[in-house]
Scaffold this motif. Structure first.
Motif, PDB file in Angstrom:
ATOM      1  N   ILE A 136      17.598 -14.190  11.578  1.00  0.00           N
ATOM      2  CA  ILE A 136      16.761 -12.980  11.600  1.00  0.00           C
ATOM      3  C   ILE A 136      16.044 -12.817  10.260  1.00  0.00           C
ATOM      4  CG2 ILE A 136      16.716 -10.498  12.010  1.00  0.00           C
ATOM      5  CD1 ILE A 136      17.473 -12.098  14.451  1.00  0.00           C
ATOM      6  N   LEU A 137      16.762 -13.077   9.174  1.00  0.00           N
ATOM      7  CA  LEU A 137      16.138 -13.144   7.850  1.00  0.00           C
ATOM      8  C   LEU A 137      16.203 -14.597   7.411  1.00  0.00           C
ATOM      9  CD1 LEU A 137      17.631  -9.959   6.113  1.00  0.00           C
ATOM     10  CD2 LEU A 137      15.521 -10.170   7.451  1.00  0.00           C
ATOM     11  N   ASP A 138      15.050 -15.163   7.068  1.00  0.00           N
ATOM     12  CA  ASP A 138      14.961 -16.599   6.824  1.00  0.00           C
ATOM     13  C   ASP A 138      14.481 -16.869   5.394  1.00  0.00           C
ATOM     14  OD1 ASP A 138      14.742 -19.343   7.023  1.00  0.00           O
ATOM     15  OD2 ASP A 138      13.123 -19.327   8.488  1.00  0.00           O
ATOM     16  N   HIS A 139      15.443 -16.928   4.475  1.00  0.00           N
ATOM     17  CA  HIS A 139      15.133 -17.155   3.053  1.00  0.00           C
ATOM     18  C   HIS A 139      14.128 -16.107   2.556  1.00  0.00           C
ATOM     19  CE1 HIS A 139      17.388 -20.921   2.938  1.00  0.00           C
ATOM     20  NE2 HIS A 139      16.892 -21.158   4.131  1.00  0.00           N
ATOM     21  N   ASN A 145       8.024  -6.264  16.658  1.00  0.00           N
ATOM     22  CA  ASN A 145       9.413  -6.195  17.098  1.00  0.00           C
ATOM     23  C   ASN A 145      10.089  -7.549  16.892  1.00  0.00           C
ATOM     24  OD1 ASN A 145       9.219  -3.522  17.943  1.00  0.00           O
ATOM     25  ND2 ASN A 145       8.557  -4.082  20.006  1.00  0.00           N
ATOM     26  N   GLY A 146      11.288  -7.520  16.299  1.00  0.00           N
ATOM     27  CA  GLY A 146      12.009  -8.757  16.035  1.00  0.00           C
ATOM     28  C   GLY A 146      11.645  -9.428  14.728  1.00  0.00           C
ATOM     29  N   ALA A 147      10.768  -8.804  13.944  1.00  0.00           N
ATOM     30  CA  ALA A 147      10.348  -9.422  12.682  1.00  0.00           C
ATOM     31  C   ALA A 147      11.446  -9.391  11.616  1.00  0.00           C
ATOM     32  CB  ALA A 147       9.095  -8.729  12.147  1.00  0.00           C
ATOM     33  N   GLY A 148      12.414  -8.455  11.787  1.00  0.00           N
ATOM     34  CA  GLY A 148      13.511  -8.380  10.830  1.00  0.00           C
ATOM     35  C   GLY A 148      13.538  -7.117   9.992  1.00  0.00           C
ATOM     36  N   ASN A 164       2.580   3.192  -2.573  1.00  0.00           N
ATOM     37  CA  ASN A 164       1.774   2.413  -3.512  1.00  0.00           C
ATOM     38  C   ASN A 164       1.753   0.933  -3.151  1.00  0.00           C
ATOM     39  OD1 ASN A 164       4.631   2.243  -4.319  1.00  0.00           O
ATOM     40  ND2 ASN A 164       3.879   1.030  -6.038  1.00  0.00           N
ATOM     41  N   ARG A 165       2.517   0.579  -2.104  1.00  0.00           N
ATOM     42  CA  ARG A 165       2.683  -0.840  -1.779  1.00  0.00           C
ATOM     43  C   ARG A 165       2.939  -0.990  -0.276  1.00  0.00           C
ATOM     44  NH1 ARG A 165       7.537  -4.238  -4.618  1.00  0.00           N
ATOM     45  NH2 ARG A 165       7.290  -6.211  -3.488  1.00  0.00           N
ATOM     46  N   LEU A 166       2.484  -2.107   0.290  1.00  0.00           N
ATOM     47  CA  LEU A 166       2.664  -2.365   1.715  1.00  0.00           C
ATOM     48  C   LEU A 166       3.109  -3.816   1.886  1.00  0.00           C
ATOM     49  CD1 LEU A 166       0.221  -1.407   4.582  1.00  0.00           C
ATOM     50  CD2 LEU A 166       1.002  -3.764   4.364  1.00  0.00           C
ATOM     51  N   ILE A 167       4.143  -4.017   2.705  1.00  0.00           N
ATOM     52  CA  ILE A 167       4.574  -5.376   3.011  1.00  0.00           C
ATOM     53  C   ILE A 167       4.626  -5.568   4.527  1.00  0.00           C
ATOM     54  CG2 ILE A 167       5.921  -5.599   0.883  1.00  0.00           C
ATOM     55  CD1 ILE A 167       8.476  -5.334   2.575  1.00  0.00           C
ATOM     56  N   VAL A 168       4.450  -6.814   4.948  1.00  0.00           N
ATOM     57  CA  VAL A 168       4.556  -7.180   6.355  1.00  0.00           C
ATOM     58  C   VAL A 168       5.637  -8.238   6.489  1.00  0.00           C
ATOM     59  CG1 VAL A 168       3.397  -8.201   8.350  1.00  0.00           C
ATOM     60  CG2 VAL A 168       2.130  -6.656   6.835  1.00  0.00           C
ATOM     61  N   LEU A 169       6.557  -8.010   7.435  1.00  0.00           N
ATOM     62  CA  LEU A 169       7.577  -9.004   7.757  1.00  0.00           C
ATOM     63  C   LEU A 169       7.158  -9.763   9.007  1.00  0.00           C
ATOM     64  CD1 LEU A 169       9.323  -7.475   5.673  1.00  0.00           C
ATOM     65  CD2 LEU A 169      11.254  -7.721   7.242  1.00  0.00           C
ATOM     66  N   HIS A 170       7.435 -11.077   8.984  1.00  0.00           N
ATOM     67  CA  HIS A 170       7.142 -11.917  10.148  1.00  0.00           C
ATOM     68  C   HIS A 170       8.143 -13.062  10.158  1.00  0.00           C
ATOM     69  CE1 HIS A 170       4.828 -13.676  13.368  1.00  0.00           C
ATOM     70  NE2 HIS A 170       4.646 -14.804  12.693  1.00  0.00           N
ATOM     71  N   HIS A 171       8.856 -13.179  11.280  1.00  0.00           N
ATOM     72  CA  HIS A 171       9.878 -14.217  11.399  1.00  0.00           C
ATOM     73  C   HIS A 171      10.851 -14.211  10.220  1.00  0.00           C
ATOM     74  CE1 HIS A 171       8.092 -15.606  14.998  1.00  0.00           C
ATOM     75  NE2 HIS A 171       7.152 -16.374  14.481  1.00  0.00           N
ATOM     76  N   GLY A 172      11.239 -13.018   9.801  1.00  0.00           N
ATOM     77  CA  GLY A 172      12.281 -12.898   8.783  1.00  0.00           C
ATOM     78  C   GLY A 172      11.852 -13.176   7.367  1.00  0.00           C
ATOM     79  N   GLN A 173      10.551 -13.194   7.119  1.00  0.00           N
ATOM     80  CA  GLN A 173      10.046 -13.411   5.770  1.00  0.00           C
ATOM     81  C   GLN A 173       8.961 -12.385   5.449  1.00  0.00           C
ATOM     82  OE1 GLN A 173       8.586 -17.465   5.858  1.00  0.00           O
ATOM     83  NE2 GLN A 173      10.598 -18.325   5.364  1.00  0.00           N
ATOM     84  N   VAL A 174       8.771 -12.117   4.155  1.00  0.00           N
ATOM     85  CA  VAL A 174       7.667 -11.260   3.726  1.00  0.00           C
ATOM     86  C   VAL A 174       6.420 -12.128   3.669  1.00  0.00           C
ATOM     87  CG1 VAL A 174       6.749  -9.810   1.881  1.00  0.00           C
ATOM     88  CG2 VAL A 174       9.200  -9.746   2.407  1.00  0.00           C
ATOM     89  N   THR A 175       5.481 -11.873   4.572  1.00  0.00           N
ATOM     90  CA  THR A 175       4.290 -12.718   4.657  1.00  0.00           C
ATOM     91  C   THR A 175       3.057 -12.055   4.043  1.00  0.00           C
ATOM     92  OG1 THR A 175       3.826 -11.863   6.875  1.00  0.00           O
ATOM     93  CG2 THR A 175       5.109 -13.897   6.729  1.00  0.00           C
ATOM     94  N   PHE A 176       3.176 -10.795   3.682  1.00  0.00           N
ATOM     95  CA  PHE A 176       2.033 -10.052   3.129  1.00  0.00           C
ATOM     96  C   PHE A 176       2.597  -8.980   2.224  1.00  0.00           C
ATOM     97  CE2 PHE A 176      -1.616  -6.963   3.793  1.00  0.00           C
ATOM     98  CZ  PHE A 176      -2.585  -7.776   3.214  1.00  0.00           C
ATOM     99  N   ASP A 177       2.047  -8.847   1.017  1.00  0.00           N
ATOM    100  CA  ASP A 177       2.579  -7.900   0.034  1.00  0.00           C
ATOM    101  C   ASP A 177       1.427  -7.471  -0.865  1.00  0.00           C
ATOM    102  OD1 ASP A 177       3.901  -6.505  -1.987  1.00  0.00           O
ATOM    103  OD2 ASP A 177       5.517  -7.971  -2.200  1.00  0.00           O
TER     104      ASP A 177
END
Length: 256
Positions: free
Chosen positions: A25-28, A45-48, A221-234
């Motif tokens: 679910i969380l991948d490194h 949904n399911g991104a972690g 002040n900050r936005l992150i996107v999770l995808h497949h258990g990783q932070v893909t956008f910050d």
């Protein structure tokens, strides 16, 4: 230079361990949270997203990696130990409060968060004036219901109480897990305004999961996107301020 409050380094968390259905679910996952950050968290949904919160809060044990609080690895600390620095508000208004206890009794519990419990008089009456004052800041009639059992409150009042309890002792880290999602649009908007005010006034460090792109853009002040258990956008600061819903929709379309 801003000092990191919390760092997740190469965090792996699996479910259905040692079975054919084992999933990461969380991948490194790597994430650095600085003191004073107000981070909005997006992901399908399911991104972690909730798993990330459960790993930080200790409800789920990570398989590998580090969770560092001010440089100390807390990955194996108990949930109880983590409540000394962390508060969380859940999506369900029924979570986070004791339904048979009154509003004042719930606030008294929150007031004593992290303290050793003993057989001492609770002195609830001496706190009523104080509780009336702080519940009045919610602007939803909660200050008139101090002696009401929490289970008899409206969903909005109960969620406002959960939020108030979570921030009463100024946690080092506040986790908001879609805390307005179960509310009607107006109540949701009111609680978001109050959330933003309190986070700013107390300079809280906060992560907020939301499915509302407008809220993710408006607050923090900050936005992150999770995808497949990783932070893909910050993104943070001016880069975040320049984001639009169209750009976010476009980004989600690219990663799906």
């Amino acid at each position: 230079m801003t000092k990191p409050l919390l760092q997740l380094k190469d965090v792996v968390l699996k479910v259905n361990r040692h079975t054919p259905e084992e999933i990461k679910i969380l991948d490194h996952l790597n994430l650095t949270i600085n003191a004073g950050d107000f981070i909005t968290v997006l992901g399908s949904n399911g991104a972690g997203k909730s798993t990330l919160f459960n790993a930080i809060g200790g409800d789920l044990t990570i398989d590998s990696g580090q969770i560092l609080l001010n440089g100390r690895d807390i990955a194996h600390d108990s949930v109880e130990k983590r409540t000394r620095f962390l508060s969380r508000v859940f999506q369900d208004p029924k979570l986070g409060t004791a339904p048979r206890m009154t509003v004042a009794e719930n606030l008294l519990l929150a007031e004593r968060r992290g303290q050793r419990r003993g057989l001492l008089p609770r002195r609830l009456n001496k706190q009523l004036a104080h509780f009336k004052k702080i519940t009045a800041t919610m602007h939803n009639g909660l200050d008139q219901r101090l002696t009401t059992a929490t289970g008899n409150l409206s969903g909005g009042q109960r969620q406002a109480l959960s939020f108030l309890m979570a921030t009463l002792k100024r946690p080092e880290l506040l986790l908001l897990d879609e805390h307005t999602a179960a509310l009607d649009p107006q109540t949701s908007q009111d609680l978001m305004h109050l959330t933003n005010e309190r986070v700013q006034d107390q300079n809280l460090t906060c992560l907020m999961i939301t499915h509302h792109l407008e809220d993710a853009l408006t607050y923090g002040n900050r936005l992150i996107v999770l995808h497949h258990g990783q932070v893909t956008f910050d993104v943070a600061g001016a880069e975040k301020a320049a984001l639009t819903t169209e750009k976010l929709y476009s980004f989600f379309a690219e990663i799906e």
